[in-house]
Design an enzyme around this catalytic site. Structure first.
Site, PDB file in Angstrom:
ATOM      1  N   ASP A   1      -5.537  33.094  18.903  1.00 48.03           N
ATOM      2  CA  ASP A   1      -6.682  34.216  19.111  1.00 48.03           C
ATOM      3  C   ASP A   1      -7.126  34.343  20.478  1.00 48.03           C
ATOM      4  O   ASP A   1      -7.659  34.913  21.014  1.00 48.03           O
ATOM      5  CB  ASP A   1      -7.747  34.154  18.187  1.00 48.03           C
ATOM      6  CG  ASP A   1      -8.351  32.648  17.983  1.00 48.03           C
ATOM      7  OD1 ASP A   1      -7.868  31.796  18.961  1.00 48.03           O
ATOM      8  OD2 ASP A   1      -9.625  32.622  17.317  1.00 48.03           O
TER       9      ASP A   1
ATOM     10  N   SER B   1      -7.846  25.986  15.326  1.00 54.51           N
ATOM     11  CA  SER B   1      -7.652  26.509  16.438  1.00 54.51           C
ATOM     12  C   SER B   1      -7.418  25.733  17.793  1.00 54.51           C
ATOM     13  O   SER B   1      -6.030  25.415  17.680  1.00 54.51           O
ATOM     14  CB  SER B   1      -9.346  27.174  16.904  1.00 54.51           C
ATOM     15  OG  SER B   1      -9.251  27.963  17.822  1.00 54.51           O
TER      16      SER B   1
END
Ligand code: MG
Length: 450
Positions: free
Chosen positions: A242, A97
């Protein structure tokens, strides 16, 4: 039993000794968890160790007798979309991430496309620590590649928006963080009718453009690009897309709490309902939701918990102040591409991003941290509570809420530190509350230390 999963999956720094053994062993546990004959999607971000780790995890899954669909380099929400769209039994994302380039990680997706609940992760941890065997040669799983799913995800997002009219076309600078966001967002926004300029759009695991976390100190190039091009706004993703952070047309960084408030305002203007946010969310969001006649539901920190709560209560929106927004009509997960499209629509409808930001309630939120040994964490809050006379809530950590300010005291789930967050309209009050609770934390740590 060793805990492997943190608030957002497994994260570690794979070094020369950990390329193979851990991913294969974890893959085997995952294959047993999903089950023999089942099928899971696997995707990765652009990190250099991604192909090795993905191959190891996929090998383990197949060795357990479970089948794999390899999606290639994709955003985390694309894996979540694929699990739903292809009706597979689950998914695995190889990504760290927003963490620095040397990290990698593994996140698991349930068959409904949401991130796995904690109790499910515990089942995987149990299989991992007990050790599980391989299927025999007739029963091992297969692996097929499917790189078409990105197109499906793009079409699905675009099906929820009208293309901009000719006189409302926006110019947007997209910073793809050298990850999968650079493969999706420019295409999506172009098809939506925007003029798109990209930076850091090519996937590159060395992250030559900037570090993957879309925080203000990493987005200097994007700020400059927005101002130089006279763009309407800039959008920056994290390493797995995201999340989406925004820069207004004046080159100012828009905090994640402010963009959440802008999204919440827009959604509540069309449909009343409940907005779900974690305990560390700014009052910018809470006040905005209440002003718009909406309700607020507070959860512990962690996007899987927020997503599940939205699904459970039928919430209209939710998210975290780090740029992760969840639009439940789209999917029960964060999707940075969806956030970018929503912002295009809002700016096209309502006017400049700087004006949208300046109309929000003004608060100052600051954070500090105190070093805290892991073994003291469980006793610390109980002990601190004895010294606090104000009313507290313990949804996650300890939150003290007064009329003019609030403070959140919370141990980090991943580091030996204790975090203190304070917010008020008055900056001086924030500083004094941070200092007061920092002193209390340090004093209590000293008392508890052997
Ligand atoms: Mg992310």
């Amino acid at each position: 039993m060793k805990r492997l999963f943190g608030t957002n999956g497994i994260r570690w720094k794979p070094d020369r000794s950990e390329y193979f053994n851990f991913p294969i062993k974890l893959g085997l546990a995952l294959g047993h968890y999903f089950g023999k004959g089942k099928c899971v999607c696997i995707g990765m971000d652009a990190r250099t160790t991604g192909p090795i780790i993905k191959a190891g995890v996929a090998s383990g899954i197949m060795a357990a007798g479970c089948n794999v669909i390899d999606l290639g380099i994709v955003a985390t929400p694309t894996v979540q979309f694929a699990v739903r769209d292809l009706e597979t039994d689950g998914g695995v994302v190889i990504s760290a991430s927003h963490n620095p380039p040397e990290f990698n990680g593994i996140k698991c997706i349930a068959s409904d496309g949401t991130e796995l609940a904690r109790q499910e992760e515990e089942k995987i941890e149990r299989l991992f620590s007990e050790g599980v065997g391989c299927a025999n040669w007739q029963e091992v799983g297969k692996c097929v590649s499917d790189h078409s799913v990105i197109a499906g995800h793009i079409d699905y997002i675009l099906s929820q928006f009208q293309a901009l009219p000719e006189d409302k076309k926006l110019t947007v600078i997209v910073d793809g963080s050298n990850g999968p966001g650079g493969l999706l967002t420019p295409k999506i926004l172009s098809r939506l009718g925007c003029r798109v300029i990209t930076i850091n759009a090519q996937p590159d695991g060395l992250f030559p453009g900037r570090l993957p976390e879309p925080v203000e100190e990493h987005l200097g190039d994007l700020k400059d690009a927005v101002v130089d091009a006279g763009a309407d706004f800039g959008v920056a993703h994290d390493g797995d897309a995201d999340r989406a952070a925004f820069i207004d047309e004046k080159g100012r960084y828009v905090t994640g709490d402010k963009s959440l408030a802008i999204f919440a305002k827009h959604i509540l203007s069309k449909e009343k309902g409940t907005v779900v946010v974690p305990v560390n969310t700014s009052k910018v969001v809470i006040d905005t939701v209440k002003e718009m006649g909406g309700a607020v539901k507070i959860t512990p920190v962690g996007s899987p918990l927020i997503a599940r709560k939205i699904a459970e209560i039928g919430g209209v929106f939710g998210g975290e102040g780090n740029g992760g927004a969840i639009f439940p009509k789209h999917m029960f997960c964060r999707d940075g591409m969806m956030s970018a499209c929503q912002m295009v629509q809002i700016v096209a409808e309502k006017g400049s991003l700087s004006q949208l930001v300046d109309r929000l309630p003004r608060y100052t939120l600051k954070r500090t941290r105190v070093a805290c040994p892991e073994k003291l964490k469980p006793m610390l809050l109980q002990e601190m509570k004895k010294h606090i006379s104000a009313e507290t809530s313990d949804i996650d950590g300890l939150k003290i809420v007064d009329d003019d300010w609030w403070v959140l005291l919370r141990a980090s789930g991943t580091e030996p530190i204790f975090r203190i967050t304070a917010e008020a309209k008055d900056e001086g009050l924030v500083d004094s509350k941070l200092a007061e609770f920092r002193k209390l934390t340090e004093d209590v740590i000293q008392v508890l230390s052997p």
